[in-house]
Design a protein around this motif. Structure first.
Motif, mmCIF file in Angstrom:
data_model
loop_
_atom_site.group_PDB
_atom_site.id
_atom_site.type_symbol
_atom_site.label_atom_id
_atom_site.label_comp_id
_atom_site.label_asym_id
_atom_site.label_seq_id
_atom_site.Cartn_x
_atom_site.Cartn_y
_atom_site.Cartn_z
ATOM 1 N N MET A 1 0.838 -1.199 0.000
ATOM 2 C CA MET A 1 0.000 0.000 0.000
ATOM 3 C C MET A 1 0.874 1.250 0.000
ATOM 4 O O MET A 1 1.765 1.382 0.839
ATOM 5 C CB MET A 1 -0.936 -0.025 1.211
ATOM 6 C CG MET A 1 -1.988 1.032 1.151
ATOM 7 S SD MET A 1 -3.368 0.675 2.249
ATOM 8 C CE MET A 1 -4.209 -0.642 1.407
ATOM 9 N N LYS A 2 0.618 2.139 -0.978
ATOM 10 C CA LYS A 2 1.482 3.318 -1.095
ATOM 11 C C LYS A 2 0.715 4.623 -0.853
ATOM 12 O O LYS A 2 1.231 5.569 -0.288
ATOM 13 C CB LYS A 2 2.073 3.385 -2.522
ATOM 14 C CG LYS A 2 3.003 2.251 -2.872
ATOM 15 C CD LYS A 2 4.438 2.743 -2.757
ATOM 16 C CE LYS A 2 5.474 1.695 -3.094
ATOM 17 N NZ LYS A 2 5.351 0.424 -2.397
ATOM 18 N N LYS A 3 -0.519 4.637 -1.343
ATOM 19 C CA LYS A 3 -1.314 5.877 -1.228
ATOM 20 C C LYS A 3 -2.646 5.583 -0.561
ATOM 21 O O LYS A 3 -3.367 4.686 -0.999
ATOM 22 C CB LYS A 3 -1.593 6.462 -2.615
ATOM 23 C CG LYS A 3 -0.347 6.971 -3.334
ATOM 24 C CD LYS A 3 -0.743 7.607 -4.643
ATOM 25 C CE LYS A 3 0.503 8.039 -5.412
ATOM 26 N NZ LYS A 3 0.184 8.684 -6.669
ATOM 27 N N ILE A 4 -2.945 6.375 0.453
ATOM 28 C CA ILE A 4 -4.267 6.213 1.086
ATOM 29 C C ILE A 4 -5.001 7.564 1.076
ATOM 30 O O ILE A 4 -4.383 8.616 0.896
ATOM 31 C CB ILE A 4 -4.182 5.658 2.531
ATOM 32 C CG1 ILE A 4 -3.454 6.640 3.471
ATOM 33 C CG2 ILE A 4 -3.541 4.285 2.565
ATOM 34 C CD1 ILE A 4 -3.647 6.331 4.952
ATOM 35 N N GLY A 27 -0.154 7.746 8.722
ATOM 36 C CA GLY A 27 0.148 7.360 7.347
ATOM 37 C C GLY A 27 1.517 7.849 6.914
ATOM 38 O O GLY A 27 2.358 7.065 6.443
ATOM 39 N N ASN A 30 4.422 6.168 8.308
ATOM 40 C CA ASN A 30 4.611 4.816 7.781
ATOM 41 C C ASN A 30 4.883 4.850 6.275
ATOM 42 O O ASN A 30 4.597 3.880 5.554
ATOM 43 C CB ASN A 30 3.383 3.954 8.080
ATOM 44 C CG ASN A 30 3.384 3.460 9.516
ATOM 45 O OD1 ASN A 30 4.088 2.520 9.869
ATOM 46 N ND2 ASN A 30 2.625 4.124 10.373
ATOM 47 N N LEU A 32 3.526 6.414 3.807
ATOM 48 C CA LEU A 32 2.418 6.433 2.846
ATOM 49 C C LEU A 32 2.201 7.853 2.362
ATOM 50 O O LEU A 32 2.478 8.810 3.086
ATOM 51 C CB LEU A 32 1.120 5.950 3.509
ATOM 52 C CG LEU A 32 1.067 4.512 4.023
ATOM 53 C CD1 LEU A 32 -0.210 4.292 4.822
ATOM 54 C CD2 LEU A 32 1.148 3.518 2.870
ATOM 55 N N GLU A 33 1.685 7.993 1.164
ATOM 56 C CA GLU A 33 1.195 9.307 0.730
ATOM 57 C C GLU A 33 -0.268 9.359 1.157
ATOM 58 O O GLU A 33 -1.007 8.396 0.955
ATOM 59 C CB GLU A 33 1.285 9.433 -0.785
ATOM 60 C CG GLU A 33 2.665 9.824 -1.284
ATOM 61 C CD GLU A 33 2.642 10.060 -2.781
ATOM 62 O OE1 GLU A 33 1.981 11.027 -3.222
ATOM 63 O OE2 GLU A 33 3.249 9.247 -3.489
ATOM 64 N N LEU A 281 -2.593 -1.102 6.752
ATOM 65 C CA LEU A 281 -1.231 -1.595 6.509
ATOM 66 C C LEU A 281 -1.140 -3.116 6.693
ATOM 67 O O LEU A 281 -0.328 -3.779 6.057
ATOM 68 C CB LEU A 281 -0.230 -0.901 7.447
ATOM 69 C CG LEU A 281 0.070 0.568 7.105
ATOM 70 C CD1 LEU A 281 0.805 1.255 8.242
ATOM 71 C CD2 LEU A 281 0.878 0.676 5.808
#
Ligand code: F6P
Length: 323
Positions: A1-4, A27, A30, A32-33, A281
């Motif tokens: 998972m890269k973008k939330i 986010g 961790n 994430l974008e 995640l």
């Protein structure tokens, strides 16, 4: 998972900002974008996404309302609307979402995920009503109870000065959680709840006992969804019986939806926000993060929406006993 992405939806509630702040920061920490979707599902369909950074959520933990704004969206109920939303999410490359809202929000999320399983959605319960199964407290509930309590305390001062009978209506379209707690906290003479049959005769006896014999003020807290109708209707019915009584009605309304969240609210909302990102995640989806016995707990959207939360019978007893 890269973008939330994160959004707030349905009726706003104090503490939503604290929750979304926790989502954004957890986010980012961790790797994430994180994107904020404006105005809930409406913004999702329109592609109103904003990239969030740590600073974009600073100085909001103490603010009521929601900086992402909120909406109830009819278009998302349609297949076409949901398809548009999916395509917008894909354009940005979003694969996980935190939805902060109530049962309508989770119903929409559940349908959406069945149609588009590659987008994972986790929910945080945001509503002042506290009407979701799987959590002791929803985000906004504690603040709303405190706001109602504060208002009723003030009403009591003036009611006492004039020996008046006040019917105070608090929010709760289908449930009486705000009514029950604010009623106990203010020592109300009676509390009318949608979950319990209103014993009209008992109410009349209670009023007679308190008012006629002791000649003092009376506060009756009415949940807006009570079976006898709102406070205006109850006051009208009771007024026919006691023509000589000085009766007033006060409808607290949307004042209960705004204002600074309480400390408990800020802490719980932040905790649930952090846990929502952790769930994504870990690859979890279709669950609402709740607080049960002071611990975070995941409950499927289906259960959170369909199962009925039971009102604590001891609190109902307490309200009667101490009135
Ligand atoms: O969902 C919370 C709630 O506060 C209900 O108790 C109330 O009936 C409703 O929202 C009113 O919301 P709105 O005015 O936004 O439609």
């Amino acid at each position: 998972m890269k973008k939330i992405a994160v959004f707030t939806s349905g009726g706003d509630s104090p503490g939503m900002n604290a929750c979304l702040r926790a989502v954004v920061r957890t986010g980012i920490r961790n790797d994430l974008e994180v994107f904020g979707i404006m105005e809930g599902y409406k913004g999702m369909i329109a592609g109103e996404f904003r990239q969030m950074d740590t600073q974009s959520v600073s100085n909001i933990i103490q603010r009521g309302g929601t900086i992402l704004k909120s909406a109830r969206c009819k278009a998302f109920i349609t297949k076409e609307g949901r398809k548009k939303a999916y395509l917008q999410l894909k354009k940005v490359g979003i694969d996980g979402i935190v939805a902060i809202g109530g049962d309508g929000t989770f119903t929409g999320a559940d349908i959406f995920m069945k149609e588009y399983p590659d987008i994972k959605i986790v929910g945080c319960p945001g509503t002042i009503d506290n009407d979701l199964y799987g959590t002791d407290f929803t985000i906004g509930f504690d603040t709303a109870v405190n706001t109602a309590m504060d208002a009723i305390d003030r009403i009591k001062d003036t009611a006492n000065s004039h020996n008046r009978l006040f019917f105070v209506e608090v929010m709760g379209r289908d449930v009486g959680y705000i009514a029950l707690r604010s009623g106990i906290a203010t020592g109300a003479e009676a509390v009318l709840l949608p979950e319990r049959h209103t014993d009209y005769d008992r109410l009349i006896t209670e009023i007679e006992k308190n008012y006629r014999l002791k000649n003092r003020s009376i506060i009756v807290v009415v949940a807006e969804g009570d079976e006898m109708g709102g406070a205006l209707k109850v006051a009208k019915t009771v007024g026919k019986k006691f023509k000589e009584l000085d009766i007033r009605v006060s409808i607290l309304g949307h004042i209960q939806r705004g204002g600074r969240p309480t400390a408990l609210e800020r802490v719980n909302a932040s905790w649930m926000g952090m846990e929502a990102v952790k769930a994504l995640l870990e690859g979890d989806k279709g669950v609402m993060i709740g607080m049960v016995n002071n611990k975070v707990k995941r409950t499927t959207f289906e259960k959170a929406i369909k199962n009925k939360k039971t009102m604590n019978p001891y609190l109902v007893e307490l309200a009667h006993l101490l009135a």
